[in-house]
Design a protein around this motif. Sequence first.
Motif, mmCIF file in Angstrom:
data_model
loop_
_atom_site.group_PDB
_atom_site.id
_atom_site.type_symbol
_atom_site.label_atom_id
_atom_site.label_comp_id
_atom_site.label_asym_id
_atom_site.label_seq_id
_atom_site.Cartn_x
_atom_site.Cartn_y
_atom_site.Cartn_z
ATOM 1 N N PRO A 153 -44.661 23.714 40.810
ATOM 2 C CA PRO A 153 -44.307 22.288 40.816
ATOM 3 C C PRO A 153 -44.165 21.721 39.412
ATOM 4 C CG PRO A 153 -46.653 22.536 41.179
ATOM 5 C CD PRO A 153 -46.087 23.932 41.134
ATOM 6 N N SER A 154 -43.425 20.628 39.318
ATOM 7 C CA SER A 154 -43.359 19.829 38.098
ATOM 8 C C SER A 154 -44.187 18.582 38.334
ATOM 9 C CB SER A 154 -41.908 19.458 37.788
ATOM 10 O OG SER A 154 -41.826 18.637 36.637
ATOM 11 N N THR A 155 -45.154 18.308 37.455
ATOM 12 C CA THR A 155 -46.076 17.199 37.650
ATOM 13 C C THR A 155 -46.039 16.260 36.445
ATOM 14 O OG1 THR A 155 -47.866 18.634 36.846
ATOM 15 C CG2 THR A 155 -47.603 18.439 39.230
ATOM 16 N N VAL A 170 -44.814 23.386 24.347
ATOM 17 C CA VAL A 170 -45.933 23.929 25.105
ATOM 18 C C VAL A 170 -45.757 23.604 26.579
ATOM 19 C CG1 VAL A 170 -47.393 21.885 24.701
ATOM 20 C CG2 VAL A 170 -48.441 24.075 25.271
ATOM 21 N N ILE A 171 -45.971 24.595 27.407
ATOM 22 C CA ILE A 171 -45.960 24.443 28.857
ATOM 23 C C ILE A 171 -47.367 24.691 29.362
ATOM 24 C CG2 ILE A 171 -45.202 25.528 31.027
ATOM 25 C CD1 ILE A 171 -42.455 25.854 29.801
ATOM 26 N N VAL A 172 -47.839 23.810 30.231
ATOM 27 C CA VAL A 172 -49.161 23.969 30.832
ATOM 28 C C VAL A 172 -49.033 24.022 32.349
ATOM 29 C CG1 VAL A 172 -50.367 22.858 28.926
ATOM 30 C CG2 VAL A 172 -49.614 21.470 30.852
ATOM 31 N N GLN A 173 -49.852 24.867 32.959
ATOM 32 C CA GLN A 173 -49.946 24.971 34.407
ATOM 33 C C GLN A 173 -51.396 25.256 34.788
ATOM 34 O OE1 GLN A 173 -46.970 28.237 34.753
ATOM 35 N NE2 GLN A 173 -46.174 27.031 36.463
ATOM 36 N N LYS A 174 -51.848 24.622 35.842
ATOM 37 C CA LYS A 174 -53.179 24.900 36.365
ATOM 38 C C LYS A 174 -53.037 25.787 37.599
ATOM 39 C CE LYS A 174 -55.606 21.461 38.111
ATOM 40 N NZ LYS A 174 -56.458 20.258 38.137
ATOM 41 N N TYR A 175 -53.673 26.962 37.547
ATOM 42 C CA TYR A 175 -53.626 27.924 38.646
ATOM 43 C C TYR A 175 -54.987 27.993 39.327
ATOM 44 C CZ TYR A 175 -49.136 29.868 37.040
ATOM 45 O OH TYR A 175 -47.821 30.042 36.681
ATOM 46 N N LEU A 176 -54.991 27.938 40.657
ATOM 47 C CA LEU A 176 -56.208 28.107 41.441
ATOM 48 C C LEU A 176 -56.184 29.465 42.124
ATOM 49 C CD1 LEU A 176 -56.551 24.566 43.075
ATOM 50 C CD2 LEU A 176 -57.615 25.436 40.976
ATOM 51 N N HIS A 177 -57.309 30.192 42.033
ATOM 52 C CA HIS A 177 -57.387 31.554 42.550
ATOM 53 C C HIS A 177 -58.038 31.594 43.934
ATOM 54 C CE1 HIS A 177 -56.288 32.491 38.534
ATOM 55 N NE2 HIS A 177 -57.498 32.443 37.997
ATOM 56 N N PHE A 195 -61.872 27.980 41.524
ATOM 57 C CA PHE A 195 -61.869 29.001 40.473
ATOM 58 C C PHE A 195 -60.441 29.100 39.953
ATOM 59 C CE2 PHE A 195 -64.990 29.947 43.693
ATOM 60 C CZ PHE A 195 -66.148 30.199 42.976
ATOM 61 N N GLY A 196 -60.257 28.985 38.644
ATOM 62 C CA GLY A 196 -58.882 28.956 38.176
ATOM 63 C C GLY A 196 -58.678 29.400 36.753
ATOM 64 N N THR A 197 -57.415 29.421 36.371
ATOM 65 C CA THR A 197 -56.980 29.679 35.005
ATOM 66 C C THR A 197 -56.049 28.562 34.582
ATOM 67 O OG1 THR A 197 -57.125 32.088 35.201
ATOM 68 C CG2 THR A 197 -55.679 31.220 33.487
ATOM 69 N N THR A 247 -52.349 30.160 42.748
ATOM 70 C CA THR A 247 -51.386 29.123 43.107
ATOM 71 C C THR A 247 -51.265 28.100 41.991
ATOM 72 O OG1 THR A 247 -51.927 29.354 45.460
ATOM 73 C CG2 THR A 247 -50.830 27.321 44.780
ATOM 74 N N ALA A 248 -50.040 27.860 41.537
ATOM 75 C CA ALA A 248 -49.792 26.835 40.521
ATOM 76 C C ALA A 248 -49.812 25.457 41.179
ATOM 77 C CB ALA A 248 -48.447 27.075 39.849
ATOM 78 N N VAL A 249 -50.647 24.557 40.650
ATOM 79 C CA VAL A 249 -50.744 23.215 41.229
ATOM 80 C C VAL A 249 -50.263 22.129 40.267
ATOM 81 C CG1 VAL A 249 -52.578 23.845 42.828
ATOM 82 C CG2 VAL A 249 -53.185 23.021 40.545
ATOM 83 N N THR A 250 -50.032 22.478 38.995
ATOM 84 C CA THR A 250 -49.441 21.541 38.044
ATOM 85 C C THR A 250 -48.404 22.282 37.208
ATOM 86 O OG1 THR A 250 -50.994 21.931 36.209
ATOM 87 C CG2 THR A 250 -51.634 20.270 37.870
ATOM 88 N N GLY A 251 -47.568 21.508 36.499
ATOM 89 C CA GLY A 251 -46.594 22.094 35.580
ATOM 90 C C GLY A 251 -45.944 21.004 34.744
#
Length: 350
Positions: free
Chosen positions: A98-100, A182-189, A257-259, A295-299
């Motif tokens: 997603p793009s947030t 810079v590109i940022v994404q929040k991934y949930l595991h 839990f994420g990266t 799963t990517a939840v931000t971008g």
Amino acid sequence: MPGPVPRLAAQAVLTPPSAASLFLVVVAGESREDALTVRDVVADLESLLKAVGFRELSGSLSCVVGIGSEFWDRVSPATKPALLHRFLPLSGPVHSAPSTPGDVLFHIKAARADLCFELGRLLVAALGPAATVVDEVSGFRYFDARDLLGFVDGTENPTDADAEEAALIGDEDPDFRGGSYVIVQKYLHDMSAWTSLSVTEQERVIGRTKLENVELDEDAQPSNSHVTLNTIVDDDGVEHDILRDNMPFGSLAAGEFGTYFIGYARNPGITELMLRRMFLGEPPGNYDRILDFSTAVTGTLFFVPSREVLESLADQSENAEAPSDVTGETEQPNTYDLSLNIGGLKGVSQ
């Protein structure tokens, strides 16, 4: 390609990985006064950084500020980094990126979490009602630089002159030399699904051995491994890197839990091509198998100005400012044909 950029021109993009980090993404209010307040806080970042950092010189406190495309149009419409645009969402056959929203990114790093928190607290207080924090993530070093999946993260990061070459803009955009994208994404595991795999199968997903952190042999490397799909080579056989500063994060109460992925590049098309290969597949449909568990939840995509450009934002003429209702571009640039002397980009097939 132009040579390395002097570090003095850049923000702290090239600082080594830290033990603690705080990622703050904020959205400015709609009024012109809100935009000016946020602009002035961003331009005066150095004073807050010194106020906290000087109290603990061994804490290695740093902060990188990134500015989103639409907010840049509001505060500095006269000139714009050549490749700055909104993050392009991706919708693959199975997984999506997603793009947030995000007007400003604060990437705070230190040897201790309290320093990150204190600088973040002062920044939010200075912004006041002019901005809203839409994402806050506190990252931590996990043992020997591993993510929560148990693998070492960032092994292939470029270093020294190669890091400058990968991350900092040179003569291709001279008004913004020393900056970065810079590109940022929040991934949930999904840890239950991940831990149900054998170590051997986990290694095939990542493309490296889990204990030794050694890349799998070419004949054993799956075509949909994370390593394979994130390796970018141009038509001349030159590999192109980005500079990652990923951090694990989590909440035991929330079962989260994420990266937090954060990738700096002089050309955002490199990072975007990696993401296209991950989510859409190479060939199409052969997506990165790590996405079955993450799963990517931000971008969001930001431009990181040089220190000089960042500080000059507060000196912008009142007459040069855009109306507060600027909404951004009507079209997206082609970030895959950038004429930046990198040749045609393609992925390595293994």
